[in-house]
Design an enzyme around this catalytic site. Structure first.
Site, PDB file in Angstrom:
ATOM      1  CG  HIS A 243      -3.120   2.572   4.784  1.00  0.00           C
ATOM      2  ND1 HIS A 243      -3.969   3.361   4.038  1.00  0.00           N
ATOM      3  CD2 HIS A 243      -2.870   1.482   4.036  1.00  0.00           C
ATOM      4  CE1 HIS A 243      -4.217   2.774   2.883  1.00  0.00           C
ATOM      5  NE2 HIS A 243      -3.567   1.624   2.855  1.00  0.00           N
TER       6      HIS A 243
ATOM      7  CB  CYS B   5      -4.534   9.978   2.962  1.00  0.00           C
ATOM      8  SG  CYS B   5      -4.927   9.072   4.428  1.00  0.00           S
TER       9      CYS B   5
ATOM     10  CD  GLU C 241      -3.204  -0.994   0.447  1.00  0.00           C
ATOM     11  OE1 GLU C 241      -3.743   0.112   0.518  1.00  0.00           O
ATOM     12  OE2 GLU C 241      -3.683  -1.950  -0.198  1.00  0.00           O
TER      13      GLU C 241
END
Ligand code: SUG
Length: 445
Positions: free
Chosen positions: A250, A369, A172
């Site tokens: 995450h 993000c 990711e």
């Protein structure tokens, strides 16, 4: 080595389809009406703030959506609007997956190693395969084309394609990687420490129960290997299952680092003492962990406020600044904790700026993000494609572009409207001209 942030512009199809299991915000806003224009303007305003703070700021173009080529590969044929119309009638969830503007969360685009740490003196970028969620997995080919056009000088930048698409290699990107350093604002090019966090590994007998672990240890190791990192300056740690099952999909939802500072929640890591101990050995005595205990801020408040998804930046004029989402201010436990940090001479955080990213936040994407961190020397920064380097002029140009092309609102049932495809293509075609990235989209080829 200074660190640039590359934010992706929010794409014109920004919507709330509830696609990400384990991402509490995405799941809870499913089906709501989104505001793509506001989303893009909020993202640009955040870039402007970082630029004004003196942090080098870059811009990445969004991806073309709906991804007609993916729908075609899955058997939908005819003209582009027939493809969309059939997919909408037969499989609206698939169309939503192919329409997501999720590439806006640039922290998931790639993992980046600076030229000070990579084996060959180049900046290395590994495209993330994002294989856990279909709507994100389809980003990888375009991400690779985009990065190759923004970081085009192969003598300075090495772009690696995504890792194999296997459960063994769930990757990711930078959302699970932090570059730490023994020194604050290290002006020279001495090596830092690469901190990788994973949620699972092959043969894991105790995986999280409720939600998927997206990052695997095998993927983190492969990225470190292909970037040529010195194993003695790499630390791998496991995320705690309680964090993942509490909505921390995450590591950047539960920890953020900069220089020697690591701001984290006490429940972030599976083995907290071991993780911090190994970081201290690798970084040295200047390592400055700042821990927020569960008693002070519950895991639930941490996830709801996205406090740890702040950007922690070091600036010459303002010291170490935390750029936090407005939701952190709205959460009492977090607001009070951050106010104490700024007051305390012992805590190396000098100021907090709250930003309004409401549209992105409702899909689980905060300030951190939205950006990909890229440590760059002055020389490397100057070889980034010029149109992708943020400036006040570019900000004004992009605002005008957004106002001209983006819809004010977008509801899930409007994704079947074939005009959305045309509007998006017209907008992105113009954007590639503004940014000077060339013909990067399938529809331009
Ligand atoms: O992958 N949300 C993204 C949010 C990514 C946030 N990134 C970082 N933490 N670095 C995700 O879950 C929601 C899309 C939707 O539901 O429509 C989404 O994809």
């Amino acid at each position: 080595m200074p660190e640039a942030n590359f934010d992706s512009i929010v794409g014109p199809t920004h919507n709330y389809a509830g696609l990400s299991r384990g991402n509490v915000a995405s799941m809870s806003h499913r089906g709501e009406v989104a505001r793509p224009r506001d989303a893009a303007l909020q993202g640009l305003a955040k870039m402007r703030l970082l630029h004004d703070l003196g942090v080098p700021q870059g811009v990445l173009p969004p991806q073309a959506r709906p991804a007609v080529e993916v729908l075609r590969a899955l058997g939908y044929g005819g003209s582009d609007s027939e493809v969309i119309d059939r997919a909408y009638r037969e499989d609206p969830l698939l169309l939503a997956r192919c329409s997501s503007a999720s590439a806006m969360w640039a922290a998931n685009a790639a993992t980046v190693s600076s030229s000070a740490e990579s084996g060959d003196g180049r900046v290395h970028l590994s495209v993330a395969n994002l294989r856990t969620m279909f709507h994100r997995m389809i980003e990888a080919p375009q991400t690779e084309r985009t990065l190759r056009s923004v970081f085009a000088d192969a003598s300075k930048f090495a772009i690696h394609p995504a890792l194999p698409n296997s459960p063994l290699y769930g990757d990711e990107g930078a959302a699970n990687h932090t570059r730490l350093h023994a020194r604050s604002a290290a002006p020279d090019e001495t090596a830092g420490v690469d901190f990788f966090v994973h949620g699972t590994f092959e043969g894991d007998l105790d995986p999280p129960r409720r939600y998927p672990a997206r990052q695997s240890l095998e993927a983190s190791r492969a990225v470190a290997r292909r970037h040529g990192l010195d194993p003695s300056r790499v630390v791998h740690a496991r995320q705690s299952n309680e964090a993942i099952d509490g909505g921390v999909f995450h590591n950047d939802v539960i920890a953020v680092g900069s220089g020697p500072v690591l701001l984290h929640h006490s429940q972030a890591f599976a083995d907290r003492a071991d993780t911090l101990g190994r970081l201290r050995s690798a970084i040295g005595d200047t390592f400055a962990p700042i821990e927020i205990s569960a008693e002070r801020v519950s895991l639930q408040d941490a996830v709801a406020s996205y406090l740890f998804n702040s950007q922690l930046v070091e600036t010459a004029a303002h010291g170490r600044v935390l750029v936090a989402p407005r939701e952190s201010h709205d959460t009492e436990s977090v607001r009070e904790q951050l106010a104490e940090f700024v007051e305390s001479p012992e805590v190396p955080i000098d100021a907090v700026h709250y930003v309004d990213l409401r549209e992105s936040m409702r899909n689980g994407g905060g300030p951190a993000c939205l950006r990909l961190r890229v440590p760059l020397s002055a020389d490397e920064w100057s070889s980034v494609t010029p149109g992708c380097r943020f400036s006040t002029e570019l900000h004004a140009g992009l605002e005008t572009w957004v106002l001209r092309h983006y819809r004010e609102t977008l509801a899930p049932d409007e994704l079947g409207d074939p005009r959305l495809l045309e509007e998006g293509r017209t907008a992105l075609d113009e954007l590639t001209g503004i940014l000077g990235v060339g013909s990067i989209y399938p529809f331009q080829r």
